[in-house]
Design a protein around this motif. Structure first.
Motif: not given
Length: 342
Positions: A223, A225, A227, A276-277, A293-294, A299, A304, A306-308
């Motif tokens: 993950m 993320g 900010d 970010g993380d 993640v959610e 979160a 964040y 942008d979260l992938r």
């Protein structure tokens, strides 16, 4: 017959007591000599010495001394204190390099072509990484970056590679840039232009509870993320730090975790702020990964923008199979010779 008589005698002589399990002197019962019958016999059919004891005199004396509480430590071999394994000369700062193939490609290839071309040079990439991880006082001494992990990132259908994550350790940021300019994947994508790479300092959390094995109760997943703008989140990151850490620890699925910081030249530069993380964790499937993640407190609070989430493969780029001891692992020296070829 003589054999039957001897068996009957030994069976009748057995007494169910503690002494029956201790070394005993052989019985003085005599049988007529017969060259076809062994001079010594055990109930299990094995042969042993005709001595009065199953143990040598020195072994028996040692047992008696130990059981009597008179064990002498001086009888042991000399104790040799071993020095701890020295740390890498490249230990200092940890960096993360994220490469998204579609964003870096300058040749106009479609996703399937990029996947195919990356697979074609995966061997070159692995050998490139191993060569930089295999150094000592005799060869490859100019390696200035340790490549701790190289993880090909998978698409949501798990059928193709869409990018890669490299975790690096070095004493200076310039060494990272120099190394990446020669990395086979980046050279294939854009000729080695490092300015397009997402490069961060990574402050990995060193808590042992956040070091679960890859694939433990699931499949390894990443993950990333990034900010939201500072004016939108204010002090949200610092406010959520404790609750986010608690969430990760209680999940018992985190492989590695830490904040991403701007890649400043110096580690203690105050301008190297968190942006970010990066979290590596295990998940049973994509839905499970997204849910994990959610549900993170950071979160949920909107940290964040942008979260992938991507599952990834593991490449063996450590080169740990190589040994410096020719008596223990002589084939290891084949790698040293291979370095000249690769």
């Amino acid at each position: 017959s003589i054999v039957v008589a001897l068996l009957c005698f030994r069976a009748g002589a057995f007494q169910p007591s503690v002494g029956a399990f201790l070394p005993k002197v052989r019985s003085s019962y005599q049988v007529p000599f017969n060259p076809w019958v062994l001079s010594s016999f055990a109930a299990d059919g094995s042969e042993y010495s005709s001595k009065e004891s199953d143990y040598d005199d020195e072994e028996l004396a040692s047992m008696v001394a130990y059981q009597g509480g008179e064990f002498d430590e001086d009888q042991d071999a000399e104790v040799k204190e071993m020095a701890p394994v020295t740390g890498s000369k490249n230990s200092g700062s940890r960096f993360v390099a994220l490469m998204w193939d579609q964003e870096l490609d300058t040749k106009g290839r479609d996703p399937l072509e990029l996947h195919h071309d990356r697979n074609q040079i995966v061997e070159d990439h692995v050998m490139f990484c191993r060569k930089r991880n295999l150094y000592n006082e005799t060869f490859n001494t100019d390696s200035m970056v340790d490549i701790l992990r190289s993880l090909p990132l998978l698409a949501s259908d798990l059928q193709r590679i869409v990018g890669s994550l490299m975790i690096l350790e070095t004493t200076d940021l310039k060494h990272v840039n120099e190394m990446l300019r020669e990395e086979p994947n980046l050279v294939d994508l854009n000729g080695g232009d490092v300015s397009k790479i997402q490069l961060y300092r990574w402050r990995q959390i060193r808590d042992y509870t956040l070091r679960i094995d890859d694939g433990r109760f699931g499949f390894p997943c990443m993950m990333v993320g990034l900010d939201d703008e500072p004016e939108n989140i204010g002090n949200l990151r610092s406010e959520m730090k404790a609750s986010a850490l608690e969430y990760l620890i209680k999940s018992e699925r985190v492989i590695a975790s830490g904040a991403l910081h701007l890649p400043t030249e110096f580690k203690d530069d105050p301008s190297s702020i968190p942006v970010g993380d990066l979290i590596l964790f295990n998940a049973k499937n994509r839905e499970d990964a997204i849910q994990f993640v959610e549900d993170m407190p950071s979160a949920l609070e909107g940290l964040y923008k942008d979260l992938r989430v991507h599952f990834y493969n593991n490449l063996d780029i450590t080169g740990k199979f190589v040994s410096e001891d020719p008596l223990r692992d002589a084939p290891g020296y084949q790698m040293k010779e291979a370095l000249e070829y690769w």
